[in-house]
Motif scaffolding. Sequence first.
Motif, PDB file in Angstrom:
ATOM      1  N   UNK A 103      -6.147 -11.623  -3.364  1.00  0.00           N
ATOM      2  CA  UNK A 103      -5.683 -10.768  -2.261  1.00  0.00           C
ATOM      3  C   UNK A 103      -5.810  -9.290  -2.636  1.00  0.00           C
ATOM      4  N   UNK A 104      -5.393  -8.952  -3.859  1.00  0.00           N
ATOM      5  CA  UNK A 104      -5.483  -7.555  -4.297  1.00  0.00           C
ATOM      6  C   UNK A 104      -6.935  -7.132  -4.484  1.00  0.00           C
ATOM      7  N   UNK A 105      -7.747  -8.015  -5.058  1.00  0.00           N
ATOM      8  CA  UNK A 105      -9.164  -7.688  -5.234  1.00  0.00           C
ATOM      9  C   UNK A 105      -9.832  -7.412  -3.882  1.00  0.00           C
ATOM     10  N   UNK A 106      -9.594  -8.295  -2.912  1.00  0.00           N
ATOM     11  CA  UNK A 106     -10.203  -8.136  -1.585  1.00  0.00           C
ATOM     12  C   UNK A 106      -9.685  -6.876  -0.890  1.00  0.00           C
ATOM     13  N   UNK A 121       1.527  -2.772   4.213  1.00  0.00           N
ATOM     14  CA  UNK A 121       2.598  -2.291   3.331  1.00  0.00           C
ATOM     15  C   UNK A 121       2.800  -3.176   2.107  1.00  0.00           C
ATOM     16  N   UNK A 122       2.711  -4.489   2.293  1.00  0.00           N
ATOM     17  CA  UNK A 122       2.908  -5.403   1.153  1.00  0.00           C
ATOM     18  C   UNK A 122       1.804  -5.212   0.110  1.00  0.00           C
ATOM     19  N   UNK A 123       0.591  -4.960   0.579  1.00  0.00           N
ATOM     20  CA  UNK A 123      -0.531  -4.733  -0.340  1.00  0.00           C
ATOM     21  C   UNK A 123      -0.320  -3.432  -1.109  1.00  0.00           C
ATOM     22  N   UNK A 124       0.081  -2.383  -0.396  1.00  0.00           N
ATOM     23  CA  UNK A 124       0.373  -1.106  -1.041  1.00  0.00           C
ATOM     24  C   UNK A 124       1.470  -1.286  -2.096  1.00  0.00           C
ATOM     25  N   UNK A 125       2.526  -2.010  -1.721  1.00  0.00           N
ATOM     26  CA  UNK A 125       3.635  -2.256  -2.658  1.00  0.00           C
ATOM     27  C   UNK A 125       3.160  -3.051  -3.873  1.00  0.00           C
ATOM     28  N   UNK A 126       2.313  -4.063  -3.650  1.00  0.00           N
ATOM     29  CA  UNK A 126       1.790  -4.869  -4.758  1.00  0.00           C
ATOM     30  C   UNK A 126       0.952  -4.019  -5.719  1.00  0.00           C
ATOM     31  N   UNK A 127       0.122  -3.137  -5.168  1.00  0.00           N
ATOM     32  CA  UNK A 127      -0.704  -2.268  -6.009  1.00  0.00           C
ATOM     33  C   UNK A 127       0.171  -1.321  -6.838  1.00  0.00           C
ATOM     34  N   UNK A 128       1.198  -0.772  -6.210  1.00  0.00           N
ATOM     35  CA  UNK A 128       2.118   0.121  -6.931  1.00  0.00           C
ATOM     36  C   UNK A 128       2.843  -0.645  -8.032  1.00  0.00           C
ATOM     37  N   UNK A 129       3.319  -1.859  -7.725  1.00  0.00           N
ATOM     38  CA  UNK A 129       4.041  -2.656  -8.729  1.00  0.00           C
ATOM     39  C   UNK A 129       3.120  -3.114  -9.858  1.00  0.00           C
ATOM     40  N   UNK A 157      -7.636   6.539  -7.234  1.00  0.00           N
ATOM     41  CA  UNK A 157      -7.539   7.564  -6.185  1.00  0.00           C
ATOM     42  C   UNK A 157      -6.264   7.381  -5.365  1.00  0.00           C
ATOM     43  N   UNK A 158      -5.956   6.135  -5.037  1.00  0.00           N
ATOM     44  CA  UNK A 158      -4.753   5.834  -4.254  1.00  0.00           C
ATOM     45  C   UNK A 158      -3.484   6.215  -5.028  1.00  0.00           C
ATOM     46  N   UNK A 159      -3.427   5.804  -6.284  1.00  0.00           N
ATOM     47  CA  UNK A 159      -2.221   6.022  -7.090  1.00  0.00           C
ATOM     48  C   UNK A 159      -2.085   7.474  -7.544  1.00  0.00           C
ATOM     49  N   UNK A 160      -3.175   8.238  -7.463  1.00  0.00           N
ATOM     50  CA  UNK A 160      -3.117   9.664  -7.802  1.00  0.00           C
ATOM     51  C   UNK A 160      -2.699  10.534  -6.623  1.00  0.00           C
ATOM     52  N   UNK A 175       9.914   4.233   0.648  1.00  0.00           N
ATOM     53  CA  UNK A 175      10.453   3.622  -0.576  1.00  0.00           C
ATOM     54  C   UNK A 175       9.335   3.271  -1.558  1.00  0.00           C
ATOM     55  N   UNK A 176       8.206   2.802  -1.046  1.00  0.00           N
ATOM     56  CA  UNK A 176       7.069   2.459  -1.922  1.00  0.00           C
ATOM     57  C   UNK A 176       6.598   3.703  -2.667  1.00  0.00           C
ATOM     58  N   UNK A 177       6.450   4.817  -1.937  1.00  0.00           N
ATOM     59  CA  UNK A 177       5.991   6.061  -2.565  1.00  0.00           C
ATOM     60  C   UNK A 177       7.037   6.602  -3.526  1.00  0.00           C
ATOM     61  N   UNK A 178       8.296   6.433  -3.179  1.00  0.00           N
ATOM     62  CA  UNK A 178       9.380   6.898  -4.077  1.00  0.00           C
ATOM     63  C   UNK A 178       9.378   6.106  -5.383  1.00  0.00           C
ATOM     64  N   UNK A 179       9.091   4.804  -5.303  1.00  0.00           N
ATOM     65  CA  UNK A 179       9.001   3.971  -6.509  1.00  0.00           C
ATOM     66  C   UNK A 179       7.820   4.427  -7.359  1.00  0.00           C
TER      67      UNK A 179
END
Length: 185
Positions: A103-106, A121-129, A157-160, A175-179
């Motif tokens: 899922x994350x790779x795709x 949002x769940x994908x964004x949260x998974x990438x951050x975690x 690029x996303x995490x930067x 909350x995702x960005x705050x984490x």
Amino acid sequence: SCCSSQVLLKSDAPTGDVLLDETLRHIKATEAAETVQTWIELLTGETWNPFKLQYQLRNVRERLAKALVEKGILTTEKQNFLLFDMTTHPVSNASEKQRLVKKLQESVLERWVNDPQRMERRTLALLVLAHASDVLENVFASLADDKYDVAMNRTKDLLDMDPEVEAAKARGTEMIWAVLAAFNK
């Protein structure tokens, strides 16, 4: 700033998850609102502030592992480390792990939207975690070299991105960005 923003409880309606509901009760019980950074330290048991110990989640890692064992994702084993035995929780359901990895790779290859506002949002949260847990490289390790490079560059690029700016743009992902901001400190 989003990392120093205080967490305000919008609803204390039960979620059905024991740890989440316990967390909600702690947030509701705090006299002064706490920051995301403080809550991460409290809820992971990594705070030494004696005045806030009552807000810690007890044995949080063990309880999370136990919940995953009950769902059939992990198993429990005793491993001997020279002088002592240690309980470990290896993955027992490899297909569930593979499903998440795929899922994350795709999400960063075939379904890449290049805009965190349009990302699920769940994908964004998974990438951050995955980033915060230092396992992002493992997620992409099975990819061919060219795809690995694309995936790593896109997530970098996303995490930067500036969490403050992104949190201000999107309702529901603050909350995702705050984490992310808390882990980037």
